[in-house]
Design a protein around this motif. Structure first.
Motif, PDB file in Angstrom:
ATOM      1  N   ASP A   1      31.192  32.682  59.153  1.00  0.00           N
ATOM      2  CA  ASP A   1      30.037  32.163  58.406  1.00  0.00           C
ATOM      3  C   ASP A   1      30.458  31.017  57.490  1.00  0.00           C
ATOM      4  N   GLN A   2      31.633  31.170  56.892  1.00  0.00           N
ATOM      5  CA  GLN A   2      32.135  30.110  56.014  1.00  0.00           C
ATOM      6  C   GLN A   2      32.447  28.847  56.801  1.00  0.00           C
ATOM      7  N   GLU A   3      33.027  29.014  57.975  1.00  0.00           N
ATOM      8  CA  GLU A   3      33.327  27.863  58.837  1.00  0.00           C
ATOM      9  C   GLU A   3      32.047  27.138  59.218  1.00  0.00           C
ATOM     10  N   LEU A   4      31.012  27.886  59.516  1.00  0.00           N
ATOM     11  CA  LEU A   4      29.719  27.296  59.870  1.00  0.00           C
ATOM     12  C   LEU A   4      29.162  26.503  58.690  1.00  0.00           C
ATOM     13  N   ALA A   5      29.253  27.081  57.484  1.00  0.00           N
ATOM     14  CA  ALA A   5      28.755  26.392  56.294  1.00  0.00           C
ATOM     15  C   ALA A   5      29.559  25.134  55.999  1.00  0.00           C
ATOM     16  N   LEU A   6      30.872  25.210  56.197  1.00  0.00           N
ATOM     17  CA  LEU A   6      31.720  24.034  55.995  1.00  0.00           C
ATOM     18  C   LEU A   6      31.339  22.919  56.954  1.00  0.00           C
ATOM     19  N   ASN A   7      31.133  23.264  58.215  1.00  0.00           N
ATOM     20  CA  ASN A   7      30.758  22.260  59.214  1.00  0.00           C
ATOM     21  C   ASN A   7      29.397  21.651  58.901  1.00  0.00           C
ATOM     22  N   MET A   8      28.480  22.484  58.436  1.00  0.00           N
ATOM     23  CA  MET A   8      27.146  21.990  58.085  1.00  0.00           C
ATOM     24  C   MET A   8      27.231  21.016  56.915  1.00  0.00           C
ATOM     25  N   ALA A   9      28.022  21.372  55.910  1.00  0.00           N
ATOM     26  CA  ALA A   9      28.184  20.501  54.743  1.00  0.00           C
ATOM     27  C   ALA A   9      28.849  19.192  55.140  1.00  0.00           C
ATOM     28  N   GLU A  10      29.818  19.280  56.051  1.00  0.00           N
ATOM     29  CA  GLU A  10      30.510  18.076  56.522  1.00  0.00           C
ATOM     30  C   GLU A  10      29.553  17.149  57.257  1.00  0.00           C
ATOM     31  N   ASP A  11      28.709  17.712  58.113  1.00  0.00           N
ATOM     32  CA  ASP A  11      27.727  16.902  58.836  1.00  0.00           C
ATOM     33  C   ASP A  11      26.771  16.222  57.873  1.00  0.00           C
ATOM     34  N   MET A  12      26.335  16.951  56.857  1.00  0.00           N
ATOM     35  CA  MET A  12      25.419  16.372  55.868  1.00  0.00           C
ATOM     36  C   MET A  12      26.069  15.204  55.140  1.00  0.00           C
ATOM     37  N   ALA A  13      27.336  15.379  54.766  1.00  0.00           N
ATOM     38  CA  ALA A  13      28.051  14.305  54.081  1.00  0.00           C
ATOM     39  C   ALA A  13      28.167  13.078  54.973  1.00  0.00           C
ATOM     40  N   ASN A  14      28.469  13.291  56.247  1.00  0.00           N
ATOM     41  CA  ASN A  14      28.596  12.174  57.185  1.00  0.00           C
ATOM     42  C   ASN A  14      27.276  11.445  57.382  1.00  0.00           C
TER      43      ASN A  14
ATOM     44  N   GLY B   1      25.237  10.999  54.957  1.00  0.00           N
ATOM     45  CA  GLY B   1      24.889  10.416  53.675  1.00  0.00           C
ATOM     46  C   GLY B   1      24.100  11.336  52.767  1.00  0.00           C
ATOM     47  N   ARG B   2      23.937  12.584  53.169  1.00  0.00           N
ATOM     48  CA  ARG B   2      23.190  13.563  52.367  1.00  0.00           C
ATOM     49  C   ARG B   2      24.176  14.298  51.462  1.00  0.00           C
ATOM     50  N   LEU B   3      24.682  13.570  50.493  1.00  0.00           N
ATOM     51  CA  LEU B   3      25.770  14.088  49.677  1.00  0.00           C
ATOM     52  C   LEU B   3      25.339  15.245  48.785  1.00  0.00           C
ATOM     53  N   TYR B   4      24.147  15.164  48.222  1.00  0.00           N
ATOM     54  CA  TYR B   4      23.698  16.230  47.315  1.00  0.00           C
ATOM     55  C   TYR B   4      23.443  17.521  48.080  1.00  0.00           C
ATOM     56  N   ALA B   5      22.875  17.405  49.269  1.00  0.00           N
ATOM     57  CA  ALA B   5      22.662  18.592  50.093  1.00  0.00           C
ATOM     58  C   ALA B   5      23.995  19.181  50.526  1.00  0.00           C
ATOM     59  N   SER B   6      24.945  18.300  50.849  1.00  0.00           N
ATOM     60  CA  SER B   6      26.271  18.763  51.241  1.00  0.00           C
ATOM     61  C   SER B   6      26.920  19.541  50.110  1.00  0.00           C
ATOM     62  N   LEU B   7      26.864  18.992  48.898  1.00  0.00           N
ATOM     63  CA  LEU B   7      27.473  19.653  47.748  1.00  0.00           C
ATOM     64  C   LEU B   7      26.795  20.989  47.466  1.00  0.00           C
ATOM     65  N   ALA B   8      25.480  21.039  47.605  1.00  0.00           N
ATOM     66  CA  ALA B   8      24.760  22.291  47.367  1.00  0.00           C
ATOM     67  C   ALA B   8      25.235  23.376  48.322  1.00  0.00           C
ATOM     68  N   ASN B   9      25.468  23.015  49.571  1.00  0.00           N
ATOM     69  CA  ASN B   9      25.950  23.994  50.545  1.00  0.00           C
ATOM     70  C   ASN B   9      27.380  24.424  50.240  1.00  0.00           C
ATOM     71  N   LEU B  10      28.197  23.503  49.780  1.00  0.00           N
ATOM     72  CA  LEU B  10      29.581  23.840  49.451  1.00  0.00           C
ATOM     73  C   LEU B  10      29.658  24.760  48.235  1.00  0.00           C
ATOM     74  N   GLU B  11      28.688  24.636  47.338  1.00  0.00           N
ATOM     75  CA  GLU B  11      28.704  25.457  46.133  1.00  0.00           C
ATOM     76  C   GLU B  11      28.424  26.925  46.430  1.00  0.00           C
ATOM     77  N   ARG B  12      27.977  27.216  47.640  1.00  0.00           N
ATOM     78  CA  ARG B  12      27.782  28.620  48.039  1.00  0.00           C
ATOM     79  C   ARG B  12      29.080  29.285  48.454  1.00  0.00           C
ATOM     80  N   LEU B  13      30.119  28.475  48.638  1.00  0.00           N
ATOM     81  CA  LEU B  13      31.384  28.978  49.174  1.00  0.00           C
ATOM     82  C   LEU B  13      32.414  29.148  48.059  1.00  0.00           C
ATOM     83  N   PRO B  14      33.370  30.052  48.239  1.00  0.00           N
ATOM     84  CA  PRO B  14      34.369  30.310  47.197  1.00  0.00           C
ATOM     85  C   PRO B  14      35.377  29.174  47.059  1.00  0.00           C
TER      86      PRO B  14
END
Length: 237
Positions: free
Chosen positions: A35-48, A50-63
């Protein structure tokens, strides 16, 4: 030939501000859960995208005890221009992602035009991860900014051969060739790398900027004084 070049490509000397994802060398890292790997990949795609704020929000769910999370957070915060990126990159030093930490700190230093610090960080990163093309490219950019031409050429050539599908190093190499007034090789490389007319125009503009900064430094009051003194001894005509 200069006209051909001016119409034939772009180089955004963005190596040190590259939006590409820093490679994660996870062989010795604790592997995230599925699940963490999936969230990391999703955040990475968002960053790529240009959706930086959405990417950061998803990363903040992870330890944050996962180094992969800290690396991606640092990258997003760096692209946002946030100061929190630096301590996150520093937290990677001494871990399995130490090279990525040095790379990120080098990028931050380069963005501040602190070429001395950027060189130190990126040289450390290149020693730890010598086959990482993005690091070699960014080191070449810093060398080029300092007009250390032979060293910059070596790094760009290495990066081009390591990552043949990534044209960023080719962009930077075209800039270097134009800076040297080597229009023939610049045109050949631009065509081979399939750079756009806008890319070559940007490369030419960047080369002129580097040349202009060199000229400005050479004509600063301190340097003019040195020239006068040296001229009195016949050392400088």
């Amino acid at each position: 030939m200069k006209t051909v070049i001016a119409l034939a490509a772009t180089l955004m000397l963005a190596g040190c501000a590259s939006n590409g994802v820093e490679a994660s060398r996870t062989a010795d890292c604790a592997r995230p859960g599925a699940d963490q790997e999936l969230a990391l990949n999703m955040a990475e795609d968002m960053a790529n995208e240009g959706r930086l704020y959405a990417s950061l929000a998803n990363l903040e769910r992870l330890p944050d005890d996962l180094v992969q999370v800290r690396l991606r957070k640092a990258r997003v915060l760096r692209l946002m221009g946030r100061n929190e990126a630096e301590p996150l990159y520093k937290s990677l030093l001494g871990t399995c992602l130490a090279a990525d930490g040095e790379h990120g700190l080098g990028q931050l230093a380069a963005a501040k035009n602190d070429n001395a610090a950027a060189t130190q960080y990126l040289e450390h990163a290149a020693k730890m991860a010598p086959t990482e093309g993005k690091i070699r490219n960014d080191l070449g950019v810093v060398y080029l900014n300092q007009r250390r031409i032979s060293e910059a050429r070596f790094e760009f050539m290495t990066a081009m051969e390591l990552q043949q599908s990534d044209t960023l190093a080719a962009f930077n190499m075209v800039t270097l060739l134009i800076y040297q007034d080597n229009w023939k090789q610049a045109a050949e490389l631009a065509n081979m790398a399939k750079l756009s007319p806008q890319q070559v125009a940007d490369a030419q503009a960047r080369a002129e900027k580097i040349r202009g900064s060199a000229t400005q430094a050479a004509t600063s009051p301190a340097n003019r004084l040195t020239e006068v003194v040296d001229a009195s001894t016949g050392a400088v005509k």
